[in-house]
Motif scaffolding. Sequence first.
Motif, short mmCIF file in Angstrom:
data_model
loop_
_atom_site.label_atom_id
_atom_site.label_comp_id
_atom_site.label_asym_id
_atom_site.label_seq_id
_atom_site.Cartn_x
_atom_site.Cartn_y
_atom_site.Cartn_z
N ASP A 268 0.75 -1.26 -0.04
CA ASP A 268 -0.08 -0.06 0.20
C ASP A 268 0.93 1.48 0.05
O ASP A 268 0.39 2.16 -0.35
CB ASP A 268 -1.17 0.11 1.20
CG ASP A 268 -1.93 -0.94 1.28
OD1 ASP A 268 -2.19 -1.47 -0.10
OD2 ASP A 268 -2.51 -1.53 2.20
N SER A 269 1.85 1.26 0.63
CA SER A 269 2.84 2.38 0.69
C SER A 269 4.29 1.76 0.96
O SER A 269 4.47 0.74 1.24
CB SER A 269 2.60 3.30 1.69
OG SER A 269 2.62 2.77 3.03
N ALA A 270 5.09 2.52 0.31
CA ALA A 270 6.52 2.08 0.54
C ALA A 270 6.90 1.73 1.94
O ALA A 270 6.82 2.35 2.89
CB ALA A 270 7.42 3.09 -0.11
N GLY A 271 7.71 0.23 1.96
CA GLY A 271 8.13 -0.02 3.32
C GLY A 271 6.81 -0.59 4.23
O GLY A 271 7.32 -1.24 5.18
N MET A 272 5.94 -0.42 3.59
CA MET A 272 4.57 -0.94 4.43
C MET A 272 3.99 -2.20 3.99
O MET A 272 3.98 -2.32 2.80
CB MET A 272 3.62 0.15 4.75
CG MET A 272 4.10 1.19 5.24
SD MET A 272 4.36 1.23 7.04
CE MET A 272 2.48 0.90 7.66
N LEU A 273 3.50 -3.04 4.76
CA LEU A 273 3.00 -4.53 4.51
C LEU A 273 1.25 -4.17 4.04
O LEU A 273 0.79 -3.66 4.77
CB LEU A 273 3.14 -5.60 5.50
CG LEU A 273 2.69 -6.88 5.04
CD1 LEU A 273 3.25 -7.54 3.95
CD2 LEU A 273 2.76 -7.78 6.34
N ALA A 274 0.77 -4.77 3.11
CA ALA A 274 -0.41 -4.51 2.76
C ALA A 274 -1.31 -5.17 3.69
O ALA A 274 -0.87 -6.03 4.48
CB ALA A 274 -0.69 -5.32 1.21
N GLN A 275 -2.63 -4.66 3.83
CA GLN A 275 -3.36 -5.07 4.87
C GLN A 275 -3.73 -6.67 5.05
O GLN A 275 -3.75 -7.41 6.01
CB GLN A 275 -4.75 -4.38 4.71
CG GLN A 275 -5.60 -4.74 6.07
CD GLN A 275 -7.18 -3.83 5.81
OE1 GLN A 275 -7.04 -3.17 4.95
NE2 GLN A 275 -8.05 -4.27 6.72
N GLU A 301 -3.82 -17.31 -3.38
CA GLU A 301 -4.95 -16.75 -3.94
C GLU A 301 -5.93 -16.13 -3.07
O GLU A 301 -7.14 -15.95 -3.21
CB GLU A 301 -5.72 -17.60 -4.90
CG GLU A 301 -4.86 -18.17 -5.96
CD GLU A 301 -5.47 -19.10 -7.10
OE1 GLU A 301 -6.79 -19.33 -6.98
OE2 GLU A 301 -4.94 -19.27 -8.04
N PHE A 302 -5.51 -15.63 -1.97
CA PHE A 302 -6.15 -15.01 -1.00
C PHE A 302 -6.46 -13.49 -1.27
O PHE A 302 -5.71 -12.87 -2.18
CB PHE A 302 -5.34 -14.93 0.41
CG PHE A 302 -5.30 -16.27 1.17
CD1 PHE A 302 -6.24 -17.33 0.93
CD2 PHE A 302 -4.27 -16.55 2.08
CE1 PHE A 302 -6.06 -18.54 1.62
CE2 PHE A 302 -4.21 -17.55 2.79
CZ PHE A 302 -5.14 -18.83 2.44
N SER A 303 -7.48 -13.00 -0.80
CA SER A 303 -7.59 -11.52 -0.94
C SER A 303 -8.56 -11.19 0.47
O SER A 303 -9.11 -12.02 1.11
CB SER A 303 -8.47 -11.15 -2.01
OG SER A 303 -9.89 -11.81 -1.90
N LEU A 304 -8.88 -10.01 0.71
CA LEU A 304 -9.57 -9.45 1.68
C LEU A 304 -11.05 -9.55 1.23
O LEU A 304 -11.44 -9.22 0.18
CB LEU A 304 -9.16 -7.97 2.13
CG LEU A 304 -7.91 -7.91 3.00
CD1 LEU A 304 -7.67 -6.30 3.15
CD2 LEU A 304 -7.94 -8.57 4.25
N LYS A 308 -13.06 -5.88 4.50
CA LYS A 308 -11.85 -5.62 4.93
C LYS A 308 -11.80 -6.32 6.32
O LYS A 308 -10.72 -6.05 6.80
CB LYS A 308 -11.36 -4.06 5.00
CG LYS A 308 -11.58 -3.47 3.52
CD LYS A 308 -10.89 -4.17 2.37
CE LYS A 308 -10.96 -3.24 1.30
NZ LYS A 308 -10.27 -3.79 0.16
N LYS A 309 -12.80 -7.22 6.79
CA LYS A 309 -12.61 -7.67 8.33
C LYS A 309 -11.95 -8.96 8.15
O LYS A 309 -11.60 -9.65 9.27
CB LYS A 309 -14.00 -7.73 8.59
CG LYS A 309 -14.39 -6.34 9.13
CD LYS A 309 -15.74 -6.28 9.85
CE LYS A 309 -15.97 -4.86 10.06
NZ LYS A 309 -17.16 -4.78 10.92
N CYS A 319 -17.80 -17.97 -0.26
CA CYS A 319 -17.59 -19.15 0.49
C CYS A 319 -17.25 -18.51 1.88
O CYS A 319 -17.26 -19.17 2.86
CB CYS A 319 -16.49 -20.01 0.12
SG CYS A 319 -17.01 -21.17 -1.34
N GLY A 320 -16.92 -17.22 2.05
CA GLY A 320 -16.68 -16.67 3.54
C GLY A 320 -15.46 -16.90 3.90
O GLY A 320 -14.51 -17.00 3.14
#
Length: 432
Positions: A268-275, A301-304, A308-309, A319-320
């Motif tokens: 998401d931003s430099a040096g930061m891990l995506a959520q 093949e994961f996604s949020l 976003k919870k 499938c939840g």
Amino acid sequence: MKSKISVHQQLRSVVQSHMKIARLIAIAAGLVLGASLCFVVRAQSTSTKQMAPDTLVANLYRQERQVFQQARSRVLLDKYFDKSLADLTWKELLYWESSGSEEDFDYVLYNFGYDEGTTTKLVISKPSYQGRKAQVNVSYDVVYAPPAVPKRSVDKETIIFLLAAGETGWRITDIKYDCQFDWCLHGVKTSLFEMYSMDSNATVAEREYWHAIPCCNNAQGYKDYLQSYPNGAYAGVARAKIRQIETVESGGNQPFKGTGELPIKKSDSAGMLAQGPAMLFKGTTSKLSNQDKQLIFEKLEFSLSRNKKFIVVRDLEDCGDASPSVEIVDLNGDRVEEVFVQWGNLCLAGNTGSNSAVFVKNGSGQFVEVLNVLGAAGVVGTRNKGFPDIKISGPGFCFNVMQWNGTKYEYKCSHEETPGGCTQKGVTTICK
């Protein structure tokens, strides 16, 4: 005159004393009787509420015919099953009543498809407890004899009753059976609650289509179903069964696809891990870089989820929650970390309930996926080329054991949890 008055007074005093005593005796007797009645009522109530789980299950077997008399009364259903399962079972009874056919509900207390066999040696185990929940195992033999089969044979079966304690005592919340027919594969337990839930959510036409799919290793039949009902009540099971069939056809493991290396999406931003990767690896301690974590997240093949919870599987959001868990390990003792990931639910993994993947660093220092299977992966004692064998567990009594071949894990043999657990299913490569 004084003496007469004195006598009368004495008599009156005696009578009054006797009356007081009589009243006290009556009150005491009433209290004792009330306490006795209260004790009896409480004892009876306690007896009903505290009927042991195994006693409840035994009584259900005794009253089997009365409990499942179609669409006549649900009083006995409510006596044995919790409301959710009783509602679904009642709906199933009404379905068969409205269809004009008599359904044999013997399968509820036994396994599916034993029309040609005879059940004997029924044993109801003592319950095991976890808080206000309990489990009772029921085992029995199924005897097959000529002319139904060429020669006499015996299968040993186990049914698992899950119970919960409520205000009215213990009630059955689910029953799990050995795999049969159009619900599962390869010794995986079938859930009565899940089966009835899917039937309840299906239209009559869809239900008839599903149950008409030829049993059992018919991947094309399930693909055809998904063409007609892509979001149907059985869609999750159909996808899982297709994966199971193709896994077996590939030799016990899903096909190994290339090196496992993927293009890395930017954080998401430099040096930061995506959520998403941050959520996947939350609570773990490791030397993995953000790039490593992102790669593993993408490879699986994961996604949020939309809110976003929680984490879902891409293209299978309906499938939840995939409920993934991560374990950082050192499999071969070289002080380089490997990654175990486990995730799944009924929709994503069928009745196995879980998928497992293992990631190992290659010579270039990048993580590659070396195992991806249905079931829960666990290390066993034997080793090959420095890496331990991995057993893929799940319901049933026959589990695949995978061996490291230098670049990935591949099928080695099958482990029998009980004697005959694999040979009854036609498996010939048994682990020694």
